[in-house]
Design a protein around this motif. Structure first.
Motif, mmCIF file in Angstrom:
data_model
loop_
_atom_site.group_PDB
_atom_site.id
_atom_site.type_symbol
_atom_site.label_atom_id
_atom_site.label_comp_id
_atom_site.label_asym_id
_atom_site.label_seq_id
_atom_site.Cartn_x
_atom_site.Cartn_y
_atom_site.Cartn_z
ATOM 1 N N LEU A 1 143.252 75.256 49.369
ATOM 2 C CA LEU A 1 142.562 76.371 48.715
ATOM 3 C C LEU A 1 142.828 76.393 47.213
ATOM 4 C CD1 LEU A 1 142.974 79.285 51.292
ATOM 5 C CD2 LEU A 1 141.006 77.766 50.936
ATOM 6 N N VAL A 2 144.067 76.168 46.821
ATOM 7 C CA VAL A 2 144.395 76.166 45.390
ATOM 8 C C VAL A 2 143.702 74.997 44.691
ATOM 9 C CG1 VAL A 2 146.274 75.859 43.721
ATOM 10 C CG2 VAL A 2 146.533 77.464 45.616
ATOM 11 N N MET A 3 143.744 73.816 45.300
ATOM 12 C CA MET A 3 143.073 72.664 44.692
ATOM 13 C C MET A 3 141.574 72.906 44.568
ATOM 14 S SD MET A 3 144.705 69.230 46.246
ATOM 15 C CE MET A 3 146.446 68.904 46.228
ATOM 16 N N ALA A 4 140.957 73.425 45.624
ATOM 17 C CA ALA A 4 139.512 73.685 45.598
ATOM 18 C C ALA A 4 139.166 74.697 44.514
ATOM 19 C CB ALA A 4 139.043 74.173 46.965
ATOM 20 N N LEU A 5 139.967 75.731 44.401
ATOM 21 C CA LEU A 5 139.718 76.760 43.397
ATOM 22 C C LEU A 5 139.860 76.195 41.984
ATOM 23 C CD1 LEU A 5 139.157 79.743 42.824
ATOM 24 C CD2 LEU A 5 141.607 80.144 42.958
ATOM 25 N N ILE A 6 140.926 75.482 41.712
ATOM 26 C CA ILE A 6 141.136 74.903 40.394
ATOM 27 C C ILE A 6 140.023 73.921 40.046
ATOM 28 C CG2 ILE A 6 142.622 73.345 39.059
ATOM 29 C CD1 ILE A 6 145.019 74.690 40.501
ATOM 30 N N LEU A 7 139.677 73.048 40.986
ATOM 31 C CA LEU A 7 138.644 72.065 40.725
ATOM 32 C C LEU A 7 137.270 72.712 40.522
ATOM 33 C CD1 LEU A 7 139.776 69.323 43.244
ATOM 34 C CD2 LEU A 7 139.723 69.120 40.733
ATOM 35 N N ALA A 8 136.954 73.746 41.293
ATOM 36 C CA ALA A 8 135.658 74.402 41.149
ATOM 37 C C ALA A 8 135.529 75.051 39.776
ATOM 38 C CB ALA A 8 135.470 75.447 42.247
ATOM 39 N N VAL A 9 136.596 75.635 39.287
ATOM 40 C CA VAL A 9 136.563 76.279 37.973
ATOM 41 C C VAL A 9 136.541 75.228 36.874
ATOM 42 C CG1 VAL A 9 137.876 77.748 36.411
ATOM 43 C CG2 VAL A 9 137.666 78.376 38.807
ATOM 44 N N TRP A 10 137.249 74.142 37.082
ATOM 45 C CA TRP A 10 137.390 73.095 36.081
ATOM 46 C C TRP A 10 136.142 72.216 35.973
ATOM 47 C CZ3 TRP A 10 140.738 68.151 36.612
ATOM 48 C CH2 TRP A 10 140.875 67.536 35.381
ATOM 49 N N LEU A 11 135.544 71.872 37.125
ATOM 50 C CA LEU A 11 134.391 70.984 37.104
ATOM 51 C C LEU A 11 133.211 71.786 36.687
ATOM 52 C CD1 LEU A 11 135.024 69.083 40.456
ATOM 53 C CD2 LEU A 11 135.473 68.245 38.164
#
Length: 89
Positions: A79-89
């Protein structure tokens, strides 16, 4: 006991591979907002780590508490990885 150097590098390497694959999925599935990214992370957790941990509890007699710790750890990671990546990408 001191761990060998390669063991200390294994976990960051593992997480980089997971983050890379998750980023590719987010891009190829055109996930553009954080809510859909969290849904993808949760779905991946159910499909892979949660079922693997459940199987280890059922078939390999892994204690339920230990399984719950591992399942919770994987849920948080995805969940943390998905959240960070979604905001970053």
């Amino acid at each position: 006991m001191n761990s060998p150097a390669w063991k200390k590098l294994f976990v960051p390497g593992e997480h980089l591979v997971i983050a890379f694959v998750l980023a590719q999925l987010l891009l190829h599935l055109d996930v553009v907002d954080w809510t859909r990214a969290l849904l993808l992370g949760a779905g991946l957790w159910i499909a892979f780590p949660a079922l693997v941990v459940a199987s280890s509890i059922v078939w390999e007699n892994v204690p339920r508490k230990l399984g719950a710790i591992h399942a919770g750890d994987w849920l948080a990671k995805l969940l943390v990885m998905a959240l960070i990546l979604a905001v970053w990408l």
